[in-house]
Enzyme design. Sequence first.
Site, mmCIF file in Angstrom:
data_model
loop_
_atom_site.group_PDB
_atom_site.id
_atom_site.type_symbol
_atom_site.label_atom_id
_atom_site.label_comp_id
_atom_site.label_asym_id
_atom_site.label_seq_id
_atom_site.Cartn_x
_atom_site.Cartn_y
_atom_site.Cartn_z
ATOM 1 N N ARG A 46 24.722 10.670 -14.152
ATOM 2 C CA ARG A 46 23.397 10.599 -14.761
ATOM 3 C C ARG A 46 22.529 11.652 -14.082
ATOM 4 N NH1 ARG A 46 23.588 6.833 -18.412
ATOM 5 N NH2 ARG A 46 24.790 4.946 -18.003
ATOM 6 N N GLY A 47 21.605 12.193 -14.836
ATOM 7 C CA GLY A 47 20.707 13.202 -14.266
ATOM 8 C C GLY A 47 21.408 14.544 -14.084
ATOM 9 N N THR A 74 23.090 12.307 -23.690
ATOM 10 C CA THR A 74 23.989 13.465 -23.683
ATOM 11 C C THR A 74 23.702 14.383 -24.867
ATOM 12 O OG1 THR A 74 25.664 12.099 -22.636
ATOM 13 C CG2 THR A 74 26.430 14.121 -23.687
ATOM 14 N N ASP A 102 26.841 1.547 -26.757
ATOM 15 C CA ASP A 102 25.554 1.028 -27.239
ATOM 16 C C ASP A 102 25.335 1.263 -28.736
ATOM 17 O OD1 ASP A 102 25.079 0.389 -24.635
ATOM 18 O OD2 ASP A 102 23.578 1.937 -24.265
ATOM 19 N N ARG A 147 20.435 -1.389 -22.813
ATOM 20 C CA ARG A 147 19.050 -1.562 -22.403
ATOM 21 C C ARG A 147 18.089 -1.600 -23.578
ATOM 22 N NH1 ARG A 147 19.720 2.695 -17.573
ATOM 23 N NH2 ARG A 147 21.332 3.378 -18.978
ATOM 24 N N TYR A 257 30.258 -4.009 -16.775
ATOM 25 C CA TYR A 257 31.244 -2.926 -16.702
ATOM 26 C C TYR A 257 32.628 -3.321 -17.233
ATOM 27 C CZ TYR A 257 27.527 -0.837 -14.045
ATOM 28 O OH TYR A 257 26.298 -0.341 -13.684
ATOM 29 N N MET A 258 32.880 -4.623 -17.367
ATOM 30 C CA MET A 258 34.169 -5.088 -17.901
ATOM 31 C C MET A 258 34.400 -4.543 -19.312
ATOM 32 S SD MET A 258 35.441 -7.011 -15.592
ATOM 33 C CE MET A 258 36.679 -7.978 -16.388
ATOM 34 N N ILE A 259 33.309 -4.323 -20.035
ATOM 35 C CA ILE A 259 33.405 -3.885 -21.421
ATOM 36 C C ILE A 259 33.586 -2.374 -21.504
ATOM 37 C CG2 ILE A 259 32.084 -3.700 -23.576
ATOM 38 C CD1 ILE A 259 32.618 -6.514 -23.241
ATOM 39 N N ARG A 260 32.861 -1.656 -20.655
ATOM 40 C CA ARG A 260 32.878 -0.201 -20.756
ATOM 41 C C ARG A 260 34.136 0.404 -20.137
ATOM 42 N NH1 ARG A 260 27.860 3.229 -18.504
ATOM 43 N NH2 ARG A 260 28.816 2.642 -16.542
#
Length: 364
Positions: A46-47, A74, A102, A147, A257-260
Site C-alpha cells: 500500500r502507498g 490500483t 471487494d 471498508r 484474511y482467510m477469504i483473501r
Amino acid sequence: MCCHWNLEMPFLGGYRGFYARNTITLTPKVVNDIHKRGGTIIGTSRGGHDTSKIVDSIQDRGINQVYTIGGDGTQKGAAVIYEEIRRRGLKVAVAGIPKTIDNDIPVIDRSFGFDTAVEEAQRAINAARVEAESIENGVGLVKLMARFSGFLHMYTTLASRDVDCCLIPESPFYLEGKGGLFEYIEKRLEEKGHMVIVMADGVGRDLLLESLQSMNLKDASGNKLLQDVGLWLSQRIKDHFALRKMVLNLKYIDLTYMIRAIPSNASDNIYCTLLAQNAVHGAMAGYTGFTVGPVNGRHAYIPFYRITEKTNKIVITGRKWARVLASTNQPSFVTPKDVTEVMKEEDPQTPLLEGDNCNDDNCH
Ligand SMILES: Nc1ncnc2c1ncn2[C@@H]1O[C@H](COP(=O)(O)OP(=O)(O)O)[C@@H](O)[C@H]1O
Ligand SMILES: O=P(O)(O)OC[C@H]1O[C@](O)(COP(=O)(O)O)[C@@H](O)[C@@H]1O
C-alpha cells in the site's frame, strides 16, 4: 498468447517496486502453478505511489507496456501513471486488470477474486450457523472484509440463505429502539432460537466514530483505518442481553484474511485468463489508458477516467438490496433522509450506458 515468452520486468511489491528496482523473471515454468496458490508471487503493497519516479523508471528501462493488477486504488494509480506518460509523450501502453474481493471497481460486471471470495465465505456462514444452532440463543457473527462496499456480504447472504442479518457499509444501521438491531435480534431468537449476522469491517463507522482513537488514522495508501467493529458490536450485543437478563451465546468469527488468501476458484481462473489475454491484446492493438473487463457480459476496454470517477457501491434503494431484505427479514434501517441522499448520488451526470455500471440489477 504465444508460448515462448520471457517476462523480465515484473516489479516486486506493488507501485513502490517500480523504483525499488526489484524485478523477477517470469517464465512459463515459474508461473505454471501460481493459480493453485493464494496471494501473489510478485508481492503487493500500500502507498509508495511516486508518479514521477515510477515513470522515470519506466523510461529508463525502455518499458513499452505496463500492466497493473488490483482494486480501485490500483486503477487510480495506473490512471495517474498514464497521464504522466502522455504528458512526457512516451510510447508506453498502460492497462489495468481489475482484481479485488471487494468488487468496488465501477462499470465492469465484477472484479477478479470476487467470485472466489463469495464461495469461501459460504463455508464460514455454514460454520456460524452450525455453532449458533447448537446452543441456546446462539448468534453467529461473521465479519468479512471491505471498508466501503458491501458486495461480498450481499452476495454471500443471497447465496447462503442462512443469514438473518447483513450489515453493509452503504446502509447505516442503529442498535437501540424500534426497528433497531437489538430489537431484531431479540425477535429472531424468539422465533428461531438462533441466528447468523454477516457484517463488513466498514459498517457502523458513524457509531464507531464515537470512539476517538479510530479518527484520522490512515494506512499507507491513505485509506481510513477503522477500529475492529466486530469486537465492538459483539460486546454491545452481549451487554444488551446481559442488561435484559436474557440468555445469549455469541460466537464471533473474524474471517478477514482467510477469504483473501485462498487460491482462486474455477470460474475466477477462467475469468483471470480472459482478463490477462484481453489486456495484452488491447495493448498490442495500440490501446492505452484502459481497464479491461466485462460490461453487461461483453469484454470491453474502459477508459481510466470512467473507472476512477467513482467507486462501485450497493444502491440501498435498489432491487438487489431489496432482495436481501426480503430474504433475511431484517429491518431496512433506511430513513427518508438516507433515500434522498442515495437518490442525489445516483443521478449520473454522464451515463455510460443505460443502467450504467452494475450498481443496480442489470449486471450481476
Ligand atoms: N488516487 C491515487 N493516485 C495514485 N495512486 C493511488 C491512488 N489511490 C491509490 N493509489 C495507489 O494504488 C495502490 C493500491 O491502492 P489500495 O487502495 O491500497 O488498494 P486497491 O488497489 O486494492 O484499492 C497503492 O500503492 C496506492 O498508493
Ligand atoms: O489489511 P490490508 O492488507 O490493508 O487489507 C485490508 C483491505 O483490503 C481489502 O481486502 C481489499 O483487498 P483486495 O482489494 O486486495 O481484494 C479490503 O476489503 C480491506 O479493507
